[in-house]
Design a protein around this motif. Structure first.
Motif, short mmCIF file in Angstrom:
data_model
loop_
_atom_site.label_atom_id
_atom_site.label_comp_id
_atom_site.label_asym_id
_atom_site.label_seq_id
_atom_site.Cartn_x
_atom_site.Cartn_y
_atom_site.Cartn_z
N SER A 1 -15.04 2.23 -2.57
CA SER A 1 -13.92 1.72 -2.29
C SER A 1 -13.22 1.89 -0.83
O SER A 1 -12.57 1.28 -0.13
CB SER A 1 -12.63 2.33 -3.17
OG SER A 1 -12.45 3.76 -2.82
N TYR B 1 -19.98 -5.59 -1.95
CA TYR B 1 -19.71 -4.03 -1.80
C TYR B 1 -20.92 -3.15 -1.94
O TYR B 1 -21.96 -3.38 -2.38
CB TYR B 1 -18.79 -3.66 -2.91
CG TYR B 1 -17.52 -4.37 -3.45
CD1 TYR B 1 -16.85 -4.78 -2.29
CD2 TYR B 1 -17.10 -4.82 -4.43
CE1 TYR B 1 -15.67 -5.65 -2.19
CE2 TYR B 1 -15.82 -5.40 -4.82
CZ TYR B 1 -15.22 -5.68 -3.66
OH TYR B 1 -14.02 -6.45 -3.78
N THR C 1 0.78 -1.35 0.01
CA THR C 1 0.00 0.02 -0.08
C THR C 1 0.81 1.32 -0.07
O THR C 1 0.46 2.34 -0.55
CB THR C 1 -0.85 -0.20 1.17
OG1 THR C 1 -1.78 -1.12 0.89
CG2 THR C 1 -1.80 1.29 1.20
N HIS D 1 -5.82 -3.33 0.47
CA HIS D 1 -6.46 -3.47 -0.94
C HIS D 1 -5.02 -3.94 -1.69
O HIS D 1 -4.07 -3.60 -1.49
CB HIS D 1 -7.22 -2.08 -1.14
CG HIS D 1 -8.24 -1.76 -0.39
ND1 HIS D 1 -8.80 -0.72 -0.39
CD2 HIS D 1 -8.75 -2.42 0.66
CE1 HIS D 1 -10.00 -0.63 0.37
NE2 HIS D 1 -10.07 -1.49 1.08
N TRP E 1 -8.61 -2.81 -8.85
CA TRP E 1 -8.81 -2.51 -7.60
C TRP E 1 -9.66 -3.92 -6.84
O TRP E 1 -10.49 -4.55 -7.31
CB TRP E 1 -9.60 -1.45 -7.12
CG TRP E 1 -9.94 -1.37 -5.43
CD1 TRP E 1 -9.23 -0.78 -4.85
CD2 TRP E 1 -11.28 -1.47 -5.04
NE1 TRP E 1 -9.84 -0.70 -3.46
CE2 TRP E 1 -10.97 -1.33 -3.71
CE3 TRP E 1 -12.22 -2.47 -5.44
CZ2 TRP E 1 -12.04 -1.85 -2.66
CZ3 TRP E 1 -13.19 -2.75 -4.65
CH2 TRP E 1 -13.20 -2.40 -3.01
N SER E 2 -9.09 -4.31 -5.66
CA SER E 2 -9.96 -5.45 -4.75
C SER E 2 -9.61 -5.01 -3.54
O SER E 2 -8.32 -4.85 -3.03
CB SER E 2 -9.25 -6.89 -5.32
OG SER E 2 -9.92 -7.76 -4.23
N ASP E 3 -10.39 -5.42 -2.46
CA ASP E 3 -10.37 -5.37 -1.14
C ASP E 3 -9.89 -6.49 -0.55
O ASP E 3 -9.70 -6.85 0.53
CB ASP E 3 -11.70 -4.68 -0.38
CG ASP E 3 -12.90 -5.73 -0.49
OD1 ASP E 3 -12.71 -6.82 -0.93
OD2 ASP E 3 -13.60 -5.40 0.42
N SER F 1 -7.03 2.15 2.77
CA SER F 1 -7.05 0.84 3.60
C SER F 1 -5.52 0.20 3.42
O SER F 1 -5.08 0.11 2.18
CB SER F 1 -8.08 -0.01 3.32
OG SER F 1 -9.29 0.66 3.56
#
Length: 474
Positions: free
Chosen positions: A197, A153, A40, A115, A271-273, A112
């Motif tokens: 997001s 989400y 990150t 992610h 993007w992905s959490d 965050s």
């Protein structure tokens, strides 16, 4: 000035059994040789005018966070400790108050720590657009371009036109909760709905003023807790009693859903959490049959299956759509369609008063780690690793004796009034009630095998007399 604010207090419970309460997913190396927290921060290296980050984390994770920051040369990072979890609004208020000391009008980039973003250049372009809007006084969020109808989400509904002809920002009309499948499909067709997001950009002063207007108690208790903060080694400890009185509320509920000043930058950057094992599988490399095998595995005729095992062989034969996650003390086998339900397994573990949801067999400490490799009636065997220059606390035990055998490195042992150096294959015995300490004076990790014996072997049988890390007796 851009100050990254990294929220690193999550638990990642849907990635159990790899992610645990005391060692959550943001501290794990899920993709590559860097942890998610490290990735990150490292993906921000292309940004201009970036200051040292503020990392907000759980007090229990402080030493692991500090060590991971040092590993990537983040020596100037500010580590704010949450004494109790109060959700993202109080955490962000603390960070914004801390940032005011550096620059009251600094732009805060809120991310965050857990992610994953595949296309870093595209992400940084979106950040630059968001920063430009934030400098003009907007509260900016990133809306992820949905690739499919996702029910896991929340969504952001935006206006169909930009705020102005020269702006890349869309006006946010509303935030919506996680939808059912039919609603998610309608959102996908509409084209003006984006995944929420949980990433933001805003000026610190603008954010605090708006938060005071919408949820004044959040700012009130955050300010009071920060005013009573103390510096402890590399950490800033806010006042626990005061912070615990802050509302337990997310930033969406406390501010974003109420404000008329929220804009959105669309983001399509992979993007992905990484919220569960299914999303982890989607991000992993696959073979021709859709399988992902991480670690030691053998497969015959399986399809669409994820196997994660780093410590022992897992063999699969003709299975389909499974998630098989192996760790030294727990194994999860589940259908991918039930990925969101892993939390229910944790509930059962808690009801049975077990500990597999809290920590791994290998437990990390500020001085290193230990692995509980065997135990039985009146004995426990640990493999202990002590970092170069590190020391355990000076302590005694009332109910157990310990036998230490050096297998790698050199140990400096204090036992009562005696001090000795032990080399490989040498050992010593610590009787019950004798004050003792283990240190590593060398330049390589010290590894010992410890055999505990006695009538009571729990971790709370320890009295600390001295400790380099400011820990009190358990």
């Amino acid at each position: 000035m851009i100050i990254p604010v990294i929220l690193a207090g999550g638990s990642g419970s849907r990635l159990w059994p790899l992610s645990r309460h005391h060692y959550p997913k943001q501290l794990l190396k899920l993709f590559g040789d860097k942890t998610m927290l490290q990735q990150t921060l490292l993906r921000l290296q292309g940004l201009e005018d970036m200051a040292a980050p503020i990392v907000v984390c759980n007090e229990a994770h402080r030493f692991m966070v500090a060590e991971q920051l040092l590993e990537i040369d983040m020596h100037d990072a500010v580590i704010l400790l949450e004494p109790v979890a109060r959700n993202t609004a109080p955490a962000l208020a603390l960070a914004a108050i801390q940032a005011q000391q550096a620059d009251p009008t600094a732009v805060l980039l809120v991310l965050s720590a857990d992610h994953m973003i595949r296309e870093v250049d595209v992400f940084l372009q979106a950040v630059r657009k968001a920063v430009s809007g934030a400098k003009q006084g907007a509260l900016v969020t990133f809306g992820v371009q949905p690739s499919h109808a996702e029910t896991g989400y929340g969504y952001i509904k935006t206006a169909t036109t930009t705020l102005s002809s020269d702006s890349a920002l869309l006006a946010v009309e509303k935030f919506v909760e996680k939808p059912n499948l039919a609603t998610a499909e309608a959102y996908l067709q509409a084209g003006c709905y984006y995944w929420n997001s949980g990433m933001f950009v805003f000026r610190g002063d603008v954010f605090l003023d708006e938060l005071k207007a919408q949820s004044p108690e959040v700012v009130q208790y955050a300010e009071s807790a920060h005013r009573l903060a103390v510096k402890d080694l590399d950490f800033i400890r806010v006042d626990k009693k005061t912070f615990a009185q802050a509302p337990n509320i997310s930033i969406d509920y406390a501010l974003m859903e109420k404000s008329n000043n929220v804009s959105c930058v669309p983001l399509d950057a992979g993007w992905s959490d990484v919220g569960d094992w299914r999303s982890f599988s989607e991000l992993s490399e696959k073979d021709a049959e859709g399988n992902s095998f991480i670690g030691d595995s053998i497969d015959i005729s399986s399809t669409n299956t994820l196997v994660f095992s780093r410590d022992k062989l897992v063999a699969t034969l003709g299975v389909n759509n499974l998630m098989i996650i192996n760790t030294p003390d727990a194994v999860l086998i589940a259908d991918k369609s039930r990925a969101q339900d892993v939390k229910s397994v944790i509930s059962h573990i808690e009801q049975q008063q077990r500990s597999e949801h809290l920590q791994h067999r290998e437990v990390y400490r500020p001085w290193g780690c230990f692995d509980a490799i065997d135990d039985g009636d009146r004995y426990q065997v640990n493999r202990i690793r002590v970092k170069p220059g590190a020391s355990l606390s000076l302590q005694i035990h009332h109910h157990r004796a310990e036998h230490w055998i050096v297998v790698k490195g050199v140990a400096l042992v204090q036992k009562g009034d005696e001090v000795m150096l032990l080399s490989e294959n040498e050992s010593t015995y610590i009787p019950v009630g004798v004050k003792h300490r283990l240190s590593n004076p060398g330049k390589i990790p010290l590894e010992i095998i410890e055999v505990q014996s006695g009538s009571y072997l729990k971790d709370d049988d320890v009295i600390r007399y001295e400790d380099s890390y400011g820990r009190s007796s358990l």
